[in-house]
Write a protein that holds these residues in place. Sequence first.
Motif, PDB file in Angstrom:
ATOM      1  N   MET A 151       0.836  -1.216   0.000  1.00 38.32           N
ATOM      2  CA  MET A 151       0.000   0.000   0.000  1.00 38.32           C
ATOM      3  C   MET A 151       0.865   1.258   0.000  1.00 38.32           C
ATOM      4  SD  MET A 151      -3.281  -0.793   2.402  1.00 38.32           S
ATOM      5  CE  MET A 151      -2.558  -1.826   3.656  1.00 38.32           C
ATOM      6  N   ALA A 152       1.939   1.229   0.802  1.00 35.98           N
ATOM      7  CA  ALA A 152       2.848   2.376   0.845  1.00 35.98           C
ATOM      8  C   ALA A 152       3.394   2.658  -0.555  1.00 35.98           C
ATOM      9  CB  ALA A 152       3.999   2.093   1.817  1.00 35.98           C
ATOM     10  N   ARG A 153       3.827   1.593  -1.229  1.00 38.48           N
ATOM     11  CA  ARG A 153       4.397   1.740  -2.576  1.00 38.48           C
ATOM     12  C   ARG A 153       3.336   2.283  -3.535  1.00 38.48           C
ATOM     13  NH1 ARG A 153       5.910  -3.550  -5.955  1.00 38.48           N
ATOM     14  NH2 ARG A 153       3.674  -3.382  -6.268  1.00 38.48           N
ATOM     15  N   GLU A 154       2.157   1.719  -3.480  1.00 35.10           N
ATOM     16  CA  GLU A 154       1.122   2.109  -4.444  1.00 35.10           C
ATOM     17  C   GLU A 154       0.652   3.536  -4.201  1.00 35.10           C
ATOM     18  OE1 GLU A 154       1.371  -0.087  -6.574  1.00 35.10           O
ATOM     19  OE2 GLU A 154       0.007   0.905  -7.967  1.00 35.10           O
ATOM     20  N   SER A 155       0.728   3.985  -2.951  1.00 34.15           N
ATOM     21  CA  SER A 155       0.265   5.354  -2.672  1.00 34.15           C
ATOM     22  C   SER A 155       1.315   6.393  -3.061  1.00 34.15           C
ATOM     23  CB  SER A 155      -0.103   5.512  -1.199  1.00 34.15           C
ATOM     24  OG  SER A 155       1.055   5.739  -0.422  1.00 34.15           O
ATOM     25  N   VAL A 299      -3.829  -6.705   9.399  1.00 36.65           N
ATOM     26  CA  VAL A 299      -3.329  -5.436   8.867  1.00 36.65           C
ATOM     27  C   VAL A 299      -4.456  -4.413   8.963  1.00 36.65           C
ATOM     28  CG1 VAL A 299      -3.898  -6.037   6.446  1.00 36.65           C
ATOM     29  CG2 VAL A 299      -2.181  -4.276   6.925  1.00 36.65           C
ATOM     30  N   LEU A 300      -4.113  -3.244   9.480  1.00 39.60           N
ATOM     31  CA  LEU A 300      -5.096  -2.158   9.607  1.00 39.60           C
ATOM     32  C   LEU A 300      -4.583  -0.955   8.828  1.00 39.60           C
ATOM     33  CD1 LEU A 300      -5.799  -2.318  13.462  1.00 39.60           C
ATOM     34  CD2 LEU A 300      -7.327  -3.094  11.641  1.00 39.60           C
ATOM     35  N   TYR A 301      -5.497  -0.190   8.245  1.00 38.39           N
ATOM     36  CA  TYR A 301      -5.091   0.990   7.493  1.00 38.39           C
ATOM     37  C   TYR A 301      -6.158   2.062   7.621  1.00 38.39           C
ATOM     38  CZ  TYR A 301      -7.655  -2.227   4.484  1.00 38.39           C
ATOM     39  OH  TYR A 301      -8.560  -3.143   4.030  1.00 38.39           O
ATOM     40  N   ARG A 302      -5.685   3.298   7.424  1.00 38.85           N
ATOM     41  CA  ARG A 302      -6.568   4.438   7.587  1.00 38.85           C
ATOM     42  C   ARG A 302      -7.433   4.651   6.344  1.00 38.85           C
ATOM     43  NH1 ARG A 302      -6.086   8.759  10.405  1.00 38.85           N
ATOM     44  NH2 ARG A 302      -4.037   8.123  11.120  1.00 38.85           N
ATOM     45  N   ASP A 303      -6.806   4.502   5.154  1.00 36.58           N
ATOM     46  CA  ASP A 303      -7.482   4.914   3.921  1.00 36.58           C
ATOM     47  C   ASP A 303      -7.842   3.691   3.087  1.00 36.58           C
ATOM     48  OD1 ASP A 303      -8.367   5.948   1.548  1.00 36.58           O
ATOM     49  OD2 ASP A 303      -6.631   7.274   1.235  1.00 36.58           O
ATOM     50  N   ARG A 304      -9.091   3.367   3.101  1.00 32.78           N
ATOM     51  CA  ARG A 304      -9.567   2.186   2.393  1.00 32.78           C
ATOM     52  C   ARG A 304      -9.320   2.296   0.887  1.00 32.78           C
ATOM     53  NH1 ARG A 304     -15.771   0.522   1.592  1.00 32.78           N
ATOM     54  NH2 ARG A 304     -15.328  -1.541   0.777  1.00 32.78           N
ATOM     55  N   GLU A 305      -9.323   3.526   0.382  1.00 33.10           N
ATOM     56  CA  GLU A 305      -9.142   3.691  -1.071  1.00 33.10           C
ATOM     57  C   GLU A 305      -7.749   3.256  -1.513  1.00 33.10           C
ATOM     58  OE1 GLU A 305     -11.397   3.942  -3.342  1.00 33.10           O
ATOM     59  OE2 GLU A 305     -12.737   3.882  -1.612  1.00 33.10           O
ATOM     60  N   VAL A 306      -6.745   3.489  -0.665  1.00 34.94           N
ATOM     61  CA  VAL A 306      -5.395   3.041  -1.019  1.00 34.94           C
ATOM     62  C   VAL A 306      -5.346   1.515  -1.048  1.00 34.94           C
ATOM     63  CG1 VAL A 306      -2.956   3.059  -0.381  1.00 34.94           C
ATOM     64  CG2 VAL A 306      -4.342   5.108  -0.031  1.00 34.94           C
ATOM     65  N   ALA A 307      -6.021   0.894  -0.085  1.00 32.94           N
ATOM     66  CA  ALA A 307      -6.061  -0.574  -0.086  1.00 32.94           C
ATOM     67  C   ALA A 307      -6.725  -1.074  -1.365  1.00 32.94           C
ATOM     68  CB  ALA A 307      -6.808  -1.078   1.150  1.00 32.94           C
ATOM     69  N   ARG A 308      -7.804  -0.445  -1.760  1.00 32.33           N
ATOM     70  CA  ARG A 308      -8.520  -0.891  -2.961  1.00 32.33           C
ATOM     71  C   ARG A 308      -7.662  -0.669  -4.213  1.00 32.33           C
ATOM     72  NH1 ARG A 308     -13.797  -1.918  -2.709  1.00 32.33           N
ATOM     73  NH2 ARG A 308     -14.152  -1.027  -4.766  1.00 32.33           N
ATOM     74  N   LYS A 309      -6.976   0.471  -4.255  1.00 32.64           N
ATOM     75  CA  LYS A 309      -6.115   0.762  -5.401  1.00 32.64           C
ATOM     76  C   LYS A 309      -4.990  -0.286  -5.489  1.00 32.64           C
ATOM     77  CE  LYS A 309      -3.268   4.547  -7.139  1.00 32.64           C
ATOM     78  NZ  LYS A 309      -2.050   5.104  -6.572  1.00 32.64           N
ATOM     79  N   THR A 310      -4.504  -0.717  -4.327  1.00 34.46           N
ATOM     80  CA  THR A 310      -3.389  -1.657  -4.306  1.00 34.46           C
ATOM     81  C   THR A 310      -3.824  -3.073  -4.671  1.00 34.46           C
ATOM     82  OG1 THR A 310      -2.409  -0.333  -2.530  1.00 34.46           O
ATOM     83  CG2 THR A 310      -1.507  -2.557  -2.844  1.00 34.46           C
TER      84      THR A 310
END
Length: 459
Positions: A151-155, A299-310
């Motif tokens: 996710m970090a990479r994709e964002s 794994v937890l994340y703040r921005d669901r859109e980044v997860a979806r993009k990844t």
Amino acid sequence: MQSLNVSNEELSRLGQEALQQALSYWATLDERPSYPATTGEETERLFSRPWSEQGIGRAVFDDFAAIADRGRPSTGRFFGYVVGSGEPVGALGDLLASALNQNTTSWRSAPAAATVEKAVTGWLADAVGCPGFRGSLCGGGSAANLMALAMARESRLPANETGARPGIVYASEEIHMSIPKAIALLGIGRDNLRLIPVDGDHRIRVHALDAAISADRAARRAPMAIVASAGTVKIGAVDPLDELADLAEREDLWLHVDGAYGGLAALAAPEKFRGLDRVDSLSLDTHKWLYQPLDCGCVLYRDREVARKTFTHSGDYVRILTDDPVESFAFFEESMELSRRFRGLKLWMSLQYHGRAAFRDAVRRDLEHAQLLAELVTARPELELLAPVSLSAVCFRHRSKDNAALLKRLVARGRVYLSNATIGDQFALRVCFVNHRTTHADVRLIVEEVIAAADELDP
Ligand SMILES: *Cc1c(COP(=O)(O)O)cnc(C)c1O
């Protein structure tokens, strides 16, 4: 031709047999040695066998005792690595999850299981002070860290279509090995991982980190992410999360926290984790400090859109044909997995059976045990504490013995199991408390056993 079908009567006998074996295992846990006495020669002889052409029926259960006797039992006196206790209600939840055989890919394939998993990941997010974070359960901290770094990479430097470009990731020199592994797997390249020195408390030096980011920018490289530890595996150090969040914000870097060992201690000691609610992603391991049976990371994340993009690369055959916000939910659009077992059920059962207060108290006791051990070590002139105790890991040594030899003797005595760490250039005996079965007497036994093992060594 033989059939795989088992009659209800036979299944009832098998079920009772299996349950009886599990119950007698749990009932004898406390009597078991902290580490099994076996050899590679013995386990090969016992278990390396060909697959039988004809079924052996109920005789399969005859092997259970031999298997149980040659495994590490989750007794309250196993203190090596970061090994949880396999809470039995959670284990029963795993049995029922396997019985249901839900494929928790999405709401559509498992309506209740998907909803239960979303609920329990929400409980975990709340428990560590990150309400509103989304996420999913996975095999462990390594898988969680890999997904977070994807996710970090994709964002920051999207790579899904065109391939990875080198982005720089920063972490302290005490970061867990799963981080360089994830960086290698993601094609970022381990040469692009900057290992930043730590201070006297084994926390990342923020000034050195700041300087490393500036140096990379000056050299026209692309800083991408900071990975902080919320509990280093060596001594349980928690990096200064608030300061790192400030820096990540200023530099526009993704901030991931590896909380696989320590993150869940925020349930009992939130003050040690200030800033955790400001991160972009977070890894937890419920099979460590939430006492659950293996395997269950999160794994937890703040921005669901980044997860979806990844993670969204849906083929036609899984396309979801509804707009309903609940019914259209798919874990596979926010996770690297497609087929997934129903890990949420053990958490659903164990966490509700005992309640939040019981888990908070168990974590608090582990923290107290570490403080008690540090006091006992400090009180013995022949022993020396080698690092500050910030969570539940304690590193110490015997001042006048070969500590590697001492550890070998200690483990051979079979009453407690410790692992080791290197602190500076010292070989340290390392104790980690993440087991609800451990008592004060067990903590005292550690020091008694270290002294006894030392007495057995040549002066
Ligand atoms: C255990 C651990 C991991 C890896 O988790 P697994 O569940 O073993 O994959 C990552 N980071 C830290 C700090 C850990 O303690």
